[in-house]
Motif scaffolding. Structure first.
Motif, mmCIF file in Angstrom:
data_model
loop_
_atom_site.group_PDB
_atom_site.id
_atom_site.type_symbol
_atom_site.label_atom_id
_atom_site.label_comp_id
_atom_site.label_asym_id
_atom_site.label_seq_id
_atom_site.Cartn_x
_atom_site.Cartn_y
_atom_site.Cartn_z
ATOM 1 N N ARG A 100 35.354 37.086 38.900
ATOM 2 C CA ARG A 100 33.984 36.775 39.144
ATOM 3 C C ARG A 100 33.433 37.650 40.015
ATOM 4 N NH1 ARG A 100 36.457 31.448 37.842
ATOM 5 N NH2 ARG A 100 35.922 30.724 40.379
ATOM 6 N N TRP A 103 32.472 41.327 39.118
ATOM 7 C CA TRP A 103 32.043 41.692 38.247
ATOM 8 C C TRP A 103 30.354 42.227 38.416
ATOM 9 C CZ3 TRP A 103 33.131 40.918 32.961
ATOM 10 C CH2 TRP A 103 32.065 41.434 31.987
ATOM 11 N N PHE A 140 38.750 40.058 32.173
ATOM 12 C CA PHE A 140 37.265 40.745 32.336
ATOM 13 C C PHE A 140 37.592 41.573 29.961
ATOM 14 C CE2 PHE A 140 38.618 42.188 36.582
ATOM 15 C CZ PHE A 140 37.338 42.610 36.663
#
Length: 231
Positions: A100, A103, A140
């Motif tokens: 996260r 990202w 992912f």
């Protein structure tokens, strides 16, 4: 069958390139610069790898993506998530948290759509080669087989010559990707698989740790020392 490799200069895309070249040709290597911390290192690594395999190399700058990205992978005021080897399989904890934090909005979707523009101009049967892998697909989703299948459906509508994505690494873990890289004598000395862009890899980001673990699992201690020093 014309081919374009999306080449970041890291482990996965480099081995994906080598695997594809066993039976097919690759006409162009594309590297994307979106202001990521390691952009210059990645570009240099990708250029060296493309030269090794005698493939034309092009860098595509994406300054707008840098402006729209607030993750630690681009935002140098944010600290990168540092992990331990034991964290890599903590899919509901540290590994998910790391994913996260780094990202980048729609990164792989954007890269593939841009690469498809180049591929459509190459003629029928053009393919985009990616370094997707099963290990990182767990955190992912834009590395997954499902994502690749969905993008291929989109390309049946958005490209006249039915551009498709292929990824010989997509079913492999990092350990298996390193195994194939060793078999194919991939130039590991040229790759850059670190989120940082220092003189030497940091050895503590998720990307570094996954590469280190995979090398050790294949008994490649010499490469660990070469790439990571004595970390």
């Amino acid at each position: 069958m014309p081919g374009i490799i999306l080449l970041s200069g890291g482990l996965d895309s480099t081995v994906a390139l080598a695997l594809h070249l066993e039976k097919n040709v690759v006409d162009l290597a594309l590297t994307f610069d979106y202001g990521q911390r390691a952009n210059q290192r990645e570009i240099s690594a990708a250029r060296s790898i493309a030269e090794h395999y005698h493939i034309p190399h092009k860098v595509v700058p994406l300054p707008f993506l840098q402006e729209q990205t607030f993750s630690a992978l681009v935002n140098r005021s944010e600290g990168l998530p540092l992990m331990e080897l034991s964290d890599l399989d903590d899919l509901d904890g540290q590994a998910q948290k790391s994913a996260r934090q780094v990202w980048v909005p729609n990164r792989n979707g954007l890269f593939l759509n841009i690469a498809a523009v180049y591929a459509e101009n190459m003629g029928d049967g053009a393919v985009l080669i990616t370094g997707f892998n099963s290990e990182e697909a767990a955190t992912f989703p834009d590395n997954s087989l499902e994502f690749m299948a969905a993008m291929n459906i989109c390309f049946t509508f958005s490209t006249q010559n039915q551009v498709t994505i292929v990824s010989e690494t997509s079913i492999y873990s990092k350990k298996e990707i390193v195994r194939e890289g060793l078999r194919l004598h991939v130039p590991f000395e040229h790759i850059w698989s670190c989120y940082e862009s220092e003189e030497r890899v940091c050895g503590q980001c998720e990307s570094c740790l996954r590469l280190k673990r995979a090398l050790l699992a294949n008994g490649a201690q010499g490469l660990v020392t070469q790439l990571f020093g004595f970390q």
